[in-house]
Write a protein that holds these residues in place. Structure first.
Motif, PDB file in Angstrom:
ATOM      1  N   ASP A 129      57.986 -41.380  -9.167  1.00  0.00           N
ATOM      2  CA  ASP A 129      57.095 -40.267  -8.808  1.00  0.00           C
ATOM      3  C   ASP A 129      57.860 -38.955  -8.717  1.00  0.00           C
ATOM      4  OD1 ASP A 129      54.956 -42.184  -6.551  1.00  0.00           O
ATOM      5  OD2 ASP A 129      54.918 -41.928  -8.728  1.00  0.00           O
ATOM      6  N   SER A 130      59.111 -39.033  -8.314  1.00  0.00           N
ATOM      7  CA  SER A 130      59.902 -37.827  -8.102  1.00  0.00           C
ATOM      8  C   SER A 130      60.219 -37.078  -9.397  1.00  0.00           C
ATOM      9  CB  SER A 130      61.216 -38.171  -7.386  1.00  0.00           C
ATOM     10  OG  SER A 130      61.949 -39.137  -8.130  1.00  0.00           O
ATOM     11  N   VAL A 131      60.064 -37.731 -10.546  1.00  0.00           N
ATOM     12  CA  VAL A 131      60.410 -37.079 -11.813  1.00  0.00           C
ATOM     13  C   VAL A 131      59.232 -36.986 -12.778  1.00  0.00           C
ATOM     14  CG1 VAL A 131      62.784 -37.910 -11.559  1.00  0.00           C
ATOM     15  CG2 VAL A 131      61.192 -39.152 -13.048  1.00  0.00           C
ATOM     16  N   LYS A 132      58.104 -37.552 -12.410  1.00  0.00           N
ATOM     17  CA  LYS A 132      56.938 -37.510 -13.302  1.00  0.00           C
ATOM     18  C   LYS A 132      56.556 -36.079 -13.649  1.00  0.00           C
ATOM     19  CE  LYS A 132      54.519 -41.817 -12.233  1.00  0.00           C
ATOM     20  NZ  LYS A 132      53.397 -42.441 -11.494  1.00  0.00           N
ATOM     21  N   GLY A 133      56.288 -35.880 -14.925  1.00  0.00           N
ATOM     22  CA  GLY A 133      55.909 -34.554 -15.387  1.00  0.00           C
ATOM     23  C   GLY A 133      57.092 -33.659 -15.705  1.00  0.00           C
ATOM     24  N   ARG A 134      58.303 -34.085 -15.322  1.00  0.00           N
ATOM     25  CA  ARG A 134      59.502 -33.273 -15.585  1.00  0.00           C
ATOM     26  C   ARG A 134      60.477 -33.974 -16.526  1.00  0.00           C
ATOM     27  NH1 ARG A 134      62.943 -32.155 -11.590  1.00  0.00           N
ATOM     28  NH2 ARG A 134      62.482 -34.069 -10.395  1.00  0.00           N
ATOM     29  N   VAL A 153      69.074 -44.171 -26.445  1.00  0.00           N
ATOM     30  CA  VAL A 153      67.941 -43.821 -25.594  1.00  0.00           C
ATOM     31  C   VAL A 153      68.251 -42.479 -24.949  1.00  0.00           C
ATOM     32  CG1 VAL A 153      66.668 -44.469 -23.514  1.00  0.00           C
ATOM     33  CG2 VAL A 153      67.307 -46.219 -25.187  1.00  0.00           C
ATOM     34  N   TYR A 154      67.225 -41.673 -24.795  1.00  0.00           N
ATOM     35  CA  TYR A 154      67.378 -40.317 -24.272  1.00  0.00           C
ATOM     36  C   TYR A 154      66.584 -40.143 -22.982  1.00  0.00           C
ATOM     37  CZ  TYR A 154      68.764 -39.676 -29.133  1.00  0.00           C
ATOM     38  OH  TYR A 154      69.368 -39.797 -30.359  1.00  0.00           O
ATOM     39  N   LEU A 155      67.047 -39.225 -22.161  1.00  0.00           N
ATOM     40  CA  LEU A 155      66.298 -38.795 -20.993  1.00  0.00           C
ATOM     41  C   LEU A 155      66.292 -37.271 -20.994  1.00  0.00           C
ATOM     42  CD1 LEU A 155      64.776 -39.827 -18.457  1.00  0.00           C
ATOM     43  CD2 LEU A 155      66.887 -39.368 -17.171  1.00  0.00           C
ATOM     44  N   GLN A 156      65.163 -36.700 -21.362  1.00  0.00           N
ATOM     45  CA  GLN A 156      64.999 -35.243 -21.340  1.00  0.00           C
ATOM     46  C   GLN A 156      64.586 -34.839 -19.935  1.00  0.00           C
ATOM     47  OE1 GLN A 156      65.488 -32.867 -23.829  1.00  0.00           O
ATOM     48  NE2 GLN A 156      65.142 -31.387 -22.178  1.00  0.00           N
ATOM     49  N   MET A 157      65.373 -33.982 -19.327  1.00  0.00           N
ATOM     50  CA  MET A 157      65.120 -33.576 -17.942  1.00  0.00           C
ATOM     51  C   MET A 157      64.848 -32.077 -17.911  1.00  0.00           C
ATOM     52  SD  MET A 157      68.040 -35.819 -15.975  1.00  0.00           S
ATOM     53  CE  MET A 157      69.369 -34.779 -16.538  1.00  0.00           C
ATOM     54  N   ASN A 158      63.640 -31.722 -17.539  1.00  0.00           N
ATOM     55  CA  ASN A 158      63.235 -30.318 -17.449  1.00  0.00           C
ATOM     56  C   ASN A 158      62.938 -29.940 -16.003  1.00  0.00           C
ATOM     57  OD1 ASN A 158      63.328 -30.162 -20.299  1.00  0.00           O
ATOM     58  ND2 ASN A 158      61.194 -30.800 -20.463  1.00  0.00           N
ATOM     59  N   SER A 159      62.852 -28.655 -15.753  1.00  0.00           N
ATOM     60  CA  SER A 159      62.531 -28.142 -14.412  1.00  0.00           C
ATOM     61  C   SER A 159      63.398 -28.805 -13.351  1.00  0.00           C
ATOM     62  CB  SER A 159      61.043 -28.364 -14.106  1.00  0.00           C
ATOM     63  OG  SER A 159      60.229 -27.756 -15.067  1.00  0.00           O
ATOM     64  N   LEU A 160      64.667 -28.855 -13.610  1.00  0.00           N
ATOM     65  CA  LEU A 160      65.580 -29.562 -12.710  1.00  0.00           C
ATOM     66  C   LEU A 160      65.657 -28.894 -11.344  1.00  0.00           C
ATOM     67  CD1 LEU A 160      68.291 -30.496 -15.324  1.00  0.00           C
ATOM     68  CD2 LEU A 160      67.138 -32.112 -13.811  1.00  0.00           C
TER      69      LEU A 160
END
Length: 119
Positions: free
Chosen positions: A62-67, A79-86
């Motif tokens: 839940d803490s990263v959903k949408g970001r 495998v990738y992890l795109q992290m936005n709005s950090l």
């Protein structure tokens, strides 16, 4: 023996983005679900996201959903992890891990990559 190597971590300002990569060698990644986990200083390890071997099933904390967005390229064994709005609270060591299915016992861990979100 499957080996996992994370990359892409670093220092970023709040609101910024990073893309983590988890590159596999030794075995084909097609047979494994891949999860991203993180451990922040003084905190328990947290599951961040998981993608099934086929890519059909994806889960997020839940803490990263949408970001954050997880994806995989089986042809590149990555495998990738795109992290936005950090956010500063995303600061942690990020690990990728392989299992037969999401939420099953982990078979292989990577060594981790540091992500620091700070101004």
């Amino acid at each position: 023996q499957l080996q996992l190597v994370e990359s892409g971590g670093g220092l970023v300002q709040p609101g910024g983005s990073l893309r983590l990569s988890c590159a596999a060698s030794g075995l084909t990644l097609d047979d494994y679900a891949i999860g991203w986990f993180r451990r922040a200083p003084g905190k328990e390890r947290e599951g961040v996201s998981c993608i099934s071997s086929s890519g059909d099933s994806i889960n997020y904390a839940d803490s990263v959903k949408g970001r954050f967005t997880i994806s995989r390229d089986n042809a590149k064994n990555t495998v990738y992890l795109q992290m936005n709005s950090l956010k500063p609270e995303d600061t942690a060591i990020y690990y990728c891990a392989a299992a037969r299915r999401c939420y099953s016992d982990i078979d292989y861990w990577g060594q981790g990559t540091q992500v620091t979100v700070s101004s």
